[in-house]
Scaffold this motif. Structure first.
Motif, PDB file in Angstrom:
ATOM      1  N   LEU A  87       0.862  -1.173   0.000  1.00 15.31           N
ATOM      2  CA  LEU A  87       0.000   0.000   0.000  1.00 15.31           C
ATOM      3  C   LEU A  87       0.909   1.237   0.000  1.00 15.31           C
ATOM      4  O   LEU A  87       1.777   1.382   0.858  1.00 15.31           O
ATOM      5  N   PHE A  88       0.717   2.135  -0.951  1.00 14.36           N
ATOM      6  CA  PHE A  88       1.629   3.271  -1.075  1.00 14.36           C
ATOM      7  C   PHE A  88       0.878   4.511  -1.536  1.00 14.36           C
ATOM      8  O   PHE A  88      -0.204   4.446  -2.115  1.00 14.36           O
ATOM      9  N   HIS A  89       1.472   5.679  -1.263  1.00 15.80           N
ATOM     10  CA  HIS A  89       0.997   6.951  -1.786  1.00 15.80           C
ATOM     11  C   HIS A  89       2.006   7.422  -2.830  1.00 15.80           C
ATOM     12  O   HIS A  89       3.211   7.165  -2.710  1.00 15.80           O
ATOM     13  N   LEU A  90       1.519   8.110  -3.848  1.00 16.96           N
ATOM     14  CA  LEU A  90       2.429   8.576  -4.899  1.00 16.96           C
ATOM     15  C   LEU A  90       3.520   9.478  -4.342  1.00 16.96           C
ATOM     16  O   LEU A  90       4.635   9.492  -4.837  1.00 16.96           O
ATOM     17  N   CYS A 120      -2.742   4.227  -2.877  1.00 15.69           N
ATOM     18  CA  CYS A 120      -3.662   4.753  -1.870  1.00 15.69           C
ATOM     19  C   CYS A 120      -4.487   5.927  -2.376  1.00 15.69           C
ATOM     20  O   CYS A 120      -5.545   6.231  -1.823  1.00 15.69           O
ATOM     21  N   ASP A 121      -4.024   6.614  -3.407  1.00 20.43           N
ATOM     22  CA  ASP A 121      -4.819   7.694  -3.975  1.00 20.43           C
ATOM     23  C   ASP A 121      -6.059   7.143  -4.674  1.00 20.43           C
ATOM     24  O   ASP A 121      -7.040   7.854  -4.865  1.00 20.43           O
ATOM     25  N   GLU A 122      -6.019   5.884  -5.052  1.00 14.35           N
ATOM     26  CA  GLU A 122      -7.172   5.237  -5.683  1.00 14.35           C
ATOM     27  C   GLU A 122      -7.895   4.308  -4.712  1.00 14.35           C
ATOM     28  O   GLU A 122      -8.977   3.818  -5.014  1.00 14.35           O
ATOM     29  N   ASN A 123      -7.291   4.045  -3.568  1.00 18.95           N
ATOM     30  CA  ASN A 123      -7.850   3.135  -2.574  1.00 18.95           C
ATOM     31  C   ASN A 123      -7.859   3.807  -1.206  1.00 18.95           C
ATOM     32  O   ASN A 123      -7.375   3.254  -0.216  1.00 18.95           O
ATOM     33  N   ALA A 124      -8.378   5.021  -1.175  1.00 22.14           N
ATOM     34  CA  ALA A 124      -8.279   5.862   0.014  1.00 22.14           C
ATOM     35  C   ALA A 124      -8.907   5.224   1.249  1.00 22.14           C
ATOM     36  O   ALA A 124      -8.334   5.264   2.347  1.00 22.14           O
ATOM     37  N   ALA A 125     -10.086   4.625   1.100  1.00 21.62           N
ATOM     38  CA  ALA A 125     -10.786   4.071   2.262  1.00 21.62           C
ATOM     39  C   ALA A 125      -9.991   2.939   2.905  1.00 21.62           C
ATOM     40  O   ALA A 125      -9.843   2.880   4.131  1.00 21.62           O
ATOM     41  N   GLU A 126      -9.462   2.028   2.074  1.00 26.37           N
ATOM     42  CA  GLU A 126      -8.697   0.897   2.592  1.00 26.37           C
ATOM     43  C   GLU A 126      -7.403   1.373   3.249  1.00 26.37           C
ATOM     44  O   GLU A 126      -7.016   0.897   4.312  1.00 26.37           O
ATOM     45  N   CYS A 127      -6.724   2.314   2.630  1.00 29.07           N
ATOM     46  CA  CYS A 127      -5.473   2.823   3.191  1.00 29.07           C
ATOM     47  C   CYS A 127      -5.709   3.590   4.491  1.00 29.07           C
ATOM     48  O   CYS A 127      -4.908   3.518   5.424  1.00 29.07           O
ATOM     49  N   LYS A 128      -6.830   4.314   4.551  1.00 31.88           N
ATOM     50  CA  LYS A 128      -7.164   5.028   5.785  1.00 31.88           C
ATOM     51  C   LYS A 128      -7.448   4.036   6.902  1.00 31.88           C
ATOM     52  O   LYS A 128      -7.053   4.237   8.056  1.00 31.88           O
TER      53      LYS A 128
END
Length: 350
Positions: A87-90, A120-128
């Motif tokens: 899981l990563f952010h750009l 994580c920018d496309e999977n915000a809920a899961e990453c949060k």
């Protein structure tokens, strides 16, 4: 490589870790974009570029060595399989060798665990939900079916991560002789959702249960529970089970040793890792066709024909030489089977 190139339509994306084409953007001049040393494919050009290349469809579990899957967590649920997800952010801090390390992991875990990544920018809920920091290094999360684990170390050593993943894998049952096989089968008889078990034959000289077998046993426990027999013990067991000596896997229907048969369609010269996709496919076909319930169907006075599947009714009629060509609906097969059984019973009483 430059983070953003000039404008122009984004390309389809090279086959690196991610292929995440999207609309071009930014204020650059003409020219195609190539960012993060090809970690991301086309779709990142500047200017008024058109749409970039789209994400390819999800790869199968047994993807090619070195292949890292891209997940959209709203669609691709990692908990349905055995998956190691980054899981990563750009904008997160990434080691310059990050891509190579993930590809190395995918290579080492080929056939055992699907190595994947989620932006994580496309999977915000899961990453949060998993509290993934926007500035920290990518995080590693392992799903062993419905069990979730987070790697507490830093993902900068493919070897250390590999050891952690393998340590968390469940261990397959090992059988060494007929007594241990009978004990394994006996423990499965109460399971209502399976009709048989698989005995996977290991290569000659290998005593330790391979990781691919442990993964396959966990993955298929609700299809056909699986046990492993080493190459050293296999010849005697296969002979006692009366199956070919070159069998790679044995299906034991009804958990009875006398119902043992070699699983068809498995390459005799493949390694265990290469064998896993073929075995998974064969098991799904056997399950879908109700192979065990049909081939080893026992019909007696206690049989409720209404509860049998159409495939079982067809097999029962065909194996007894009864023509069922006029049957269309299930009730037709049920009536035909009942009439035949009733006639047999009455005939045996005379």
């Amino acid at each position: 490589a430059q983070m953003f190139g000039g404008g122009g339509p984004g390309g389809p994306g090279a086959e690196f870790i991610f292929n995440m084409g999207g609309p071009g953007g930014g204020m650059g001049g003409p020219g195609g974009g190539q960012g993060f040393a090809d970690m991301f494919g086309g779709g990142m050009g500047g200017g008024m570029g058109g749409p970039g290349g789209g994400r390819p469809p999800p790869q199968p579990l047994y993807q090619s060595p070195g292949k890292v899957k891209v997940l959209l967590l709203k669609r691709d649920d990692p908990s349905k399989d055995i998956t190691l997800v980054h899981l990563f952010h750009l904008g997160s801090k990434k080691d310059s060798k990050w891509e190579r390390k993930q590809k190395a992991l995918a290579d080492k875990l080929h056939g055992v665990v699907a190595v994947a990544a989620a932006n994580c920018d496309e999977n915000a809920a899961e990453c949060k939900r998993h509290k993934v920091s926007k500035t920290a290094a990518p995080e590693l999360h392992l799903w062993v079916m419905n069990r979730h684990l987070k790697y507490d170390g830093t993902p900068d050593s493919a070897g250390e991560v590999l050891d952690w993943v393998l340590q968390e894998m469940p261990q397959a049952t090992v059988v060494k002789d007929m007594n241990s096989l009978k004990a394994f089968l006996s423990g499965l008889k109460m399971l209502k959702y399976v009709s048989g078990a698989i005995l996977l034959v290991g290569p000659t000289g290998k005593e330790k249960t391979p990781a691919a077998v442990n993964a396959a046993a966990k993955r298929n426990e609700r299809v056909f529970p699986m046990a492993y027999v080493s190459g050293e013990n296999a010849p005697a067991m296969l002979k006692q089970l009366k199956v070919p000596s070159d069998a790679r896997a044995v299906l034991v229907c009804g958990f009875k040793e006398e119902n043992a048969e070699a699983v068809p369609g498995l390459g005799s010269d493949l390694s265990l890792t290469e064998l896993m996709p073929q075995l998974a496919n064969s098991m799904k076909i056997l399950k879908r066709k109700n192979h065990c319930e049909t081939k080893y169907l026992v019909v007696d006075e206690s049989t409720d024909f209404n509860k049998l599947k159409v495939s079982q009714l067809k097999h029962y009629l065909k194996s007894n030489g009864v023509n069922h060509s006029g049957c269309v609906e299930k009730r037709d097969f049920v009536k035909k089977a009942k009439d035949f059984f009733r006639g047999q019973s009455q005939g045996s009483e005379l």
